[in-house]
Design a protein around this motif. Structure first.
Motif, mmCIF file in Angstrom:
data_model
loop_
_atom_site.group_PDB
_atom_site.id
_atom_site.type_symbol
_atom_site.label_atom_id
_atom_site.label_comp_id
_atom_site.label_asym_id
_atom_site.label_seq_id
_atom_site.Cartn_x
_atom_site.Cartn_y
_atom_site.Cartn_z
ATOM 1 N N GLU A 96 -7.006 5.113 8.236
ATOM 2 C CA GLU A 96 -6.588 3.933 8.416
ATOM 3 C C GLU A 96 -5.024 4.312 9.000
ATOM 4 N N PHE A 97 -4.805 5.467 8.548
ATOM 5 C CA PHE A 97 -3.284 5.968 8.208
ATOM 6 C C PHE A 97 -3.207 7.151 9.135
ATOM 7 N N ALA A 146 -3.361 15.797 1.507
ATOM 8 C CA ALA A 146 -2.860 15.322 2.869
ATOM 9 C C ALA A 146 -2.645 14.403 3.999
ATOM 10 N N LEU A 147 -2.250 13.296 3.065
ATOM 11 C CA LEU A 147 -1.376 12.403 3.586
ATOM 12 C C LEU A 147 -0.846 12.392 3.419
ATOM 13 N N LYS A 169 0.609 -1.184 -0.626
ATOM 14 C CA LYS A 169 0.115 -0.180 0.097
ATOM 15 C C LYS A 169 0.820 1.342 0.060
ATOM 16 N N ARG A 170 2.238 1.459 0.802
ATOM 17 C CA ARG A 170 2.961 2.268 1.076
ATOM 18 C C ARG A 170 3.222 3.249 -0.295
ATOM 19 N N GLU A 183 2.859 6.127 -5.151
ATOM 20 C CA GLU A 183 3.338 5.988 -6.617
ATOM 21 C C GLU A 183 1.437 6.976 -7.477
ATOM 22 N N ASP A 184 0.315 6.346 -7.262
ATOM 23 C CA ASP A 184 -1.323 7.064 -7.157
ATOM 24 C C ASP A 184 -0.605 8.712 -7.171
ATOM 25 N N LEU A 185 0.281 9.244 -6.307
ATOM 26 C CA LEU A 185 0.460 10.616 -6.117
ATOM 27 C C LEU A 185 1.018 10.962 -6.984
ATOM 28 N N ARG A 186 1.970 9.980 -8.037
ATOM 29 C CA ARG A 186 3.365 10.943 -8.702
ATOM 30 C C ARG A 186 2.762 10.971 -9.983
ATOM 31 N N ILE A 187 1.931 10.156 -10.513
ATOM 32 C CA ILE A 187 0.887 9.872 -11.551
ATOM 33 C C ILE A 187 -0.472 11.465 -11.409
#
Length: 347
Positions: A307-308, A261-262, A214-215, A220-224
């Motif tokens: 969850e974080f 925000a995460l 997950k981390r 990578e979700d943020l990067r794209i």
């Protein structure tokens, strides 16, 4: 000897237990003019010997000299292949027998499309299909479509369901988890795509699958998503409707704001949330996200990411190189597409 019409590329890494079912799905295809290009990325579980045990001259097995990662391995497989059409198949996924035949027919019928995808199901470790969850949600299923607006929000296309025209089969090598999303966005920006609206490809979910890490996935979700945010002009190329693109970029802003925000990037989170307020049709949801991003970071994280609760390290984001999309988009690419109506698109 003539080249095969379809090259199936398989990046292989330590999934020996799933290889027999993967290969059986290929051998059972009703369309048989294919080659299977396997590139193993340093497996230590006997995968290479297992691949080489299949007695079919169409199956070619190559081994990387060192571990490269999924998407450089897929790019190498494309380079080693001969077909004009490239079908992606992960070594732990499963195909139904008619998949290649239906996709080949659609790509032959629509010479201007960049790729064709199918629908599918999730499968468990034993290959049992989970029909209680739809991987595609309310994704458009028109035979000919402009799927780019939907892809700006999220990727609901299964990686192993896609057949690319060769010139569009390129995967960003710096990505580890989202390289298929990159390729799908790039192809959809260049022209229309096809959908075979049948459940012909199945994504096996197990603890070794990439999405469990997950981390790294969130990073990578943020990067794209940052790259999507920075390439608005590219998404507007080809005659697309500005209001439609902006609406989906508004939805994109909701996701991007939460990710900022995460990782503790409050100013960027507020900026992305404001994009959602300006463009998202669900103004209430956008305003709630904007308000959450204005909270002190610990409270924002607790609200958006229970969850974080402590968030993830900002330094990991700052250390990442930006993702760049290539801008060679065909002018007017979207003009000949039967655009889905707003009610049929994912929101």
């Amino acid at each position: 000897m003539a080249s095969p019409r379809v090259s199936i590329i398989v990046p292989s890494y330590n999934h020996a237990r799933y290889i027999p079912a993967c290969v059986q799905g290929v051998l059972a295809q009703t369309f048989q003019d294919w080659e299977l290009i396997v590139v193993d990325d340093g497996s230590t579980d006997g995968s290479v010997d297992l691949w080489r045990s299949f007695d079919d001259p169409r199956i070619q097995v190559h081994v990387n000299e060192r571990n490269l990662g999924t998407y450089p391995t897929e790019n190498r497989a494309v380079e080693l292949s001969q077909g004009d059409l490239i079908a992606v198949l992960n070594d732990d996924d499963i195909w139904e027998p008619g998949k290649l035949e239906k996709q080949f027919a659609l790509l032959d019928q629509h010479p201007d499309v960049t790729y064709c995808y199918t629908l599918g199901w999730f499968a468990d470790e034993e290959g049992n299909l989970d029909q209680t969850q739809d991987p595609h949600k309310d994704w458009p299923t028109a035979e000919l479509q402009d799927v780019l607006p939907n892809l700006l929000e999220e990727n609901n296309i299964l990686a192993s369901s896609v057949m690319f025209r060769r010139e569009h089969a390129y995967f960003e090598p710096t990505l580890k988890y989202c390289g298929d999303w990159y390729a799908l966005l790039q192809g959809a920006a260049r022209g229309p795509v096809c959908c075979a609206p049948e459940r012909l490809s199945h994504w096996r979910i197990h603890e070794g699958a990439a999405h469990f890490k997950k981390r790294g996935v969130y990073l990578e979700d943020l990067r794209i998503r940052e790259a999507i945010f920075e390439h608005t002009d590219l998404w507007l190329s080809g005659g697309r409707d500005r209001a439609t693109i902006q609406m989906h970029m508004g939805r994109h802003g909701l996701h991007l704001a939460a990710l900022y925000a995460l990782f503790g990037l409050k100013a960027k989170a507020v900026r992305a949330a404001w994009t959602a307020v300006r463009h998202d049709r669900d103004r209430r949801a956008a305003l709630r996200r904007f308000a959450a991003c204005l909270l002190p970071l610990p409270l924002a994280r607790k609200k958006l990411w229970p969850e974080f609760p402590e968030g993830l390290p900002t330094a990991e984001v700052l250390a990442q190189a930006p993702v760049r999309f290539r801008g060679d988009v065909t002018e007017g690419a979207a003009d000949n597409v039967g655009h889905p109506s707003p009610s049929s698109q994912a929101h």
